[in-house]
Scaffold this motif. Structure first.
Motif, PDB file in Angstrom:
ATOM      1  N   LEU A  47     -10.721  34.370 -57.679  1.00 35.86           N
ATOM      2  CA  LEU A  47     -11.498  32.995 -57.378  1.00 35.86           C
ATOM      3  C   LEU A  47     -11.535  32.166 -58.888  1.00 35.86           C
ATOM      4  N   PHE A  48     -10.976  30.918 -58.616  1.00 38.97           N
ATOM      5  CA  PHE A  48     -11.001  30.102 -59.878  1.00 38.97           C
ATOM      6  C   PHE A  48     -11.677  28.731 -59.692  1.00 38.97           C
ATOM      7  N   VAL A  49     -12.693  28.381 -60.232  1.00 35.79           N
ATOM      8  CA  VAL A  49     -13.255  26.995 -60.239  1.00 35.79           C
ATOM      9  C   VAL A  49     -13.190  26.180 -61.419  1.00 35.79           C
ATOM     10  N   ILE A  50     -12.734  24.855 -60.994  1.00 42.69           N
ATOM     11  CA  ILE A  50     -12.529  23.785 -61.905  1.00 42.69           C
ATOM     12  C   ILE A  50     -13.500  22.944 -61.543  1.00 42.69           C
ATOM     13  N   GLY A  51     -14.572  22.515 -62.736  1.00 39.09           N
ATOM     14  CA  GLY A  51     -15.274  21.428 -62.637  1.00 39.09           C
ATOM     15  C   GLY A  51     -14.935  20.389 -63.509  1.00 39.09           C
ATOM     16  N   GLN A  52     -15.953  19.619 -63.914  1.00 35.90           N
ATOM     17  CA  GLN A  52     -15.699  18.445 -64.587  1.00 35.90           C
ATOM     18  C   GLN A  52     -15.758  18.789 -66.002  1.00 35.90           C
ATOM     19  N   SER A  94     -13.613  27.226 -65.025  1.00 32.63           N
ATOM     20  CA  SER A  94     -12.914  26.293 -65.809  1.00 32.63           C
ATOM     21  C   SER A  94     -13.273  25.015 -65.580  1.00 32.63           C
ATOM     22  N   SER A  95     -12.807  23.906 -66.423  1.00 31.82           N
ATOM     23  CA  SER A  95     -12.959  22.649 -66.120  1.00 31.82           C
ATOM     24  C   SER A  95     -12.257  21.728 -66.890  1.00 31.82           C
ATOM     25  N   LEU A  96     -12.062  20.443 -66.379  1.00 27.37           N
ATOM     26  CA  LEU A  96     -11.256  19.411 -66.868  1.00 27.37           C
ATOM     27  C   LEU A  96     -11.300  19.424 -68.453  1.00 27.37           C
ATOM     28  N   THR A  97     -12.486  19.336 -68.823  1.00 25.83           N
ATOM     29  CA  THR A  97     -12.587  19.469 -70.326  1.00 25.83           C
ATOM     30  C   THR A  97     -13.797  20.430 -70.665  1.00 25.83           C
ATOM     31  N   ARG A  98     -13.717  21.094 -71.879  1.00 25.99           N
ATOM     32  CA  ARG A  98     -14.268  22.358 -72.315  1.00 25.99           C
ATOM     33  C   ARG A  98     -15.745  22.065 -73.125  1.00 25.99           C
ATOM     34  N   CYS A  99     -16.000  20.975 -73.650  1.00 30.59           N
ATOM     35  CA  CYS A  99     -17.095  20.482 -74.507  1.00 30.59           C
ATOM     36  C   CYS A  99     -17.989  19.653 -73.662  1.00 30.59           C
ATOM     37  N   VAL A 137      -8.391  28.204 -55.629  1.00 26.22           N
ATOM     38  CA  VAL A 137      -9.064  27.401 -56.557  1.00 26.22           C
ATOM     39  C   VAL A 137     -10.124  26.358 -56.001  1.00 26.22           C
ATOM     40  N   LEU A 138     -11.238  26.386 -56.481  1.00 24.29           N
ATOM     41  CA  LEU A 138     -12.156  25.221 -55.818  1.00 24.29           C
ATOM     42  C   LEU A 138     -12.434  24.234 -56.830  1.00 24.29           C
ATOM     43  N   LEU A 139     -12.161  23.123 -56.263  1.00 25.01           N
ATOM     44  CA  LEU A 139     -12.344  22.019 -57.245  1.00 25.01           C
ATOM     45  C   LEU A 139     -13.656  21.215 -56.931  1.00 25.01           C
ATOM     46  N   VAL A 140     -14.482  21.360 -57.777  1.00 25.17           N
ATOM     47  CA  VAL A 140     -15.919  20.924 -57.711  1.00 25.17           C
ATOM     48  C   VAL A 140     -16.131  19.628 -58.186  1.00 25.17           C
ATOM     49  N   GLY A 141     -16.458  18.651 -57.278  1.00 25.21           N
ATOM     50  CA  GLY A 141     -16.856  17.273 -57.785  1.00 25.21           C
ATOM     51  C   GLY A 141     -15.487  16.606 -57.712  1.00 25.21           C
ATOM     52  N   SER A 142     -15.783  15.157 -57.744  1.00 22.59           N
ATOM     53  CA  SER A 142     -14.836  14.254 -57.344  1.00 22.59           C
ATOM     54  C   SER A 142     -13.776  13.856 -58.446  1.00 22.59           C
ATOM     55  N   MET A 143     -14.367  14.370 -59.823  1.00 20.35           N
ATOM     56  CA  MET A 143     -13.361  14.215 -60.791  1.00 20.35           C
ATOM     57  C   MET A 143     -12.357  15.329 -60.712  1.00 20.35           C
ATOM     58  N   PRO A 173     -17.908  19.148 -52.882  1.00 17.86           N
ATOM     59  CA  PRO A 173     -18.674  18.163 -53.381  1.00 17.86           C
ATOM     60  C   PRO A 173     -19.207  18.935 -54.652  1.00 17.86           C
ATOM     61  N   HIS A 174     -19.735  17.948 -55.612  1.00 21.14           N
ATOM     62  CA  HIS A 174     -20.490  18.485 -56.876  1.00 21.14           C
ATOM     63  C   HIS A 174     -21.802  19.038 -56.410  1.00 21.14           C
TER      64      HIS A 174
END
Length: 207
Positions: A47-52, A94-99, A137-143, A173-174
């Motif tokens: 399971l892989f999560v991608i947040g903002q 994970s996320s779109l940016t890491r900082c 892969v869970l895409l979490v949030g609109s971004m 959703p976020h």
């Protein structure tokens, strides 16, 4: 990556995570005052999560989804039949940016990373997906959803999924108290539909 052994993928992921932790691109280009990338996950995670982007709590604890959003996301996983603790023990985060992009200048919540920041981080994310080869892969949030599905209304997207290269991409959703989207009962029903899909995949694809 299909013919590469798990051991080789694990070694490559370790090197990638080390490079990611040492990255200072956004700081050097003036987007953030101080870079503090965080990583969390193993090559075996299905399971892989991608947040903002991580928030200040996550950076302070060196652990993604350390704030209220992480607790809500863990509850959603439990609604889909995953055990307590699964988010931080068996999920690649994970996320779109890491900082931490810092506070929103208008004062409500975190600042959305710019497209330039997302572009600088995207090669790391793509490499993680290639090496981990998750089932879902869970895409979490609109971004995060927009980064993979393009722009659209959450009402039309939550409760649907896309399959790409044998990976199921599921928008969510976020999970934050700042978002008001989940206040509507019909939106809650869409979330339950998405979690029902996740529950079905859990019984079919997860050990």
């Amino acid at each position: 990556m299909g013919n590469v052994s798990l051991t080789e993928r694990a070694s490559a992921l370790t090197l990638l995570q080390q490079r990611l932790l040492a990255c200072r691109l956004c700081q050097e280009q003036g987007y953030i005052a101080r870079a503090h990338p965080i990583v969390s996950g193993q090559v075996e995670d299905q399971l892989f999560v991608i947040g903002q982007a991580p928030g200040h709590r996550s950076v302070a604890q060196d652990r993604p989804f350390s704030g209220p959003g992480g607790r809500i996301l863990q509850k959603w996983l439990e609604q889909a039949g995953f055990p307590p603790g699964y988010l931080h023990e068996h999920t690649y985060l994970s996320s779109l940016t890491r900082c931490d992009p810092g506070k929103n200048p208008r004062g409500n919540g975190d600042r959305r990373p710019s497209l330039q920041e997302v572009a600088l981080c995207r090669p790391y994310l793509e490499a993680e997906l290639r090496l981990v080869q998750p089932k879902v892969v869970l895409l979490v949030g609109s971004m995060a959803i927009e980064a993979f599905f393009g722009k659209g209304r959450l009402e039309d997207i939550i409760g649907t999924y896309q399959e790409r290269d044998s990976i199921f991409f599921l928008p969510l959703p976020h999970p934050s108290g700042v978002s008001r989207w989940l206040n509507a009962p019909e939106h809650q029903q869409l979330l339950h539909a998405a979690l029902a899909l996740l529950a079905n995949w859990r019984t079919t694809y997860f050990v």
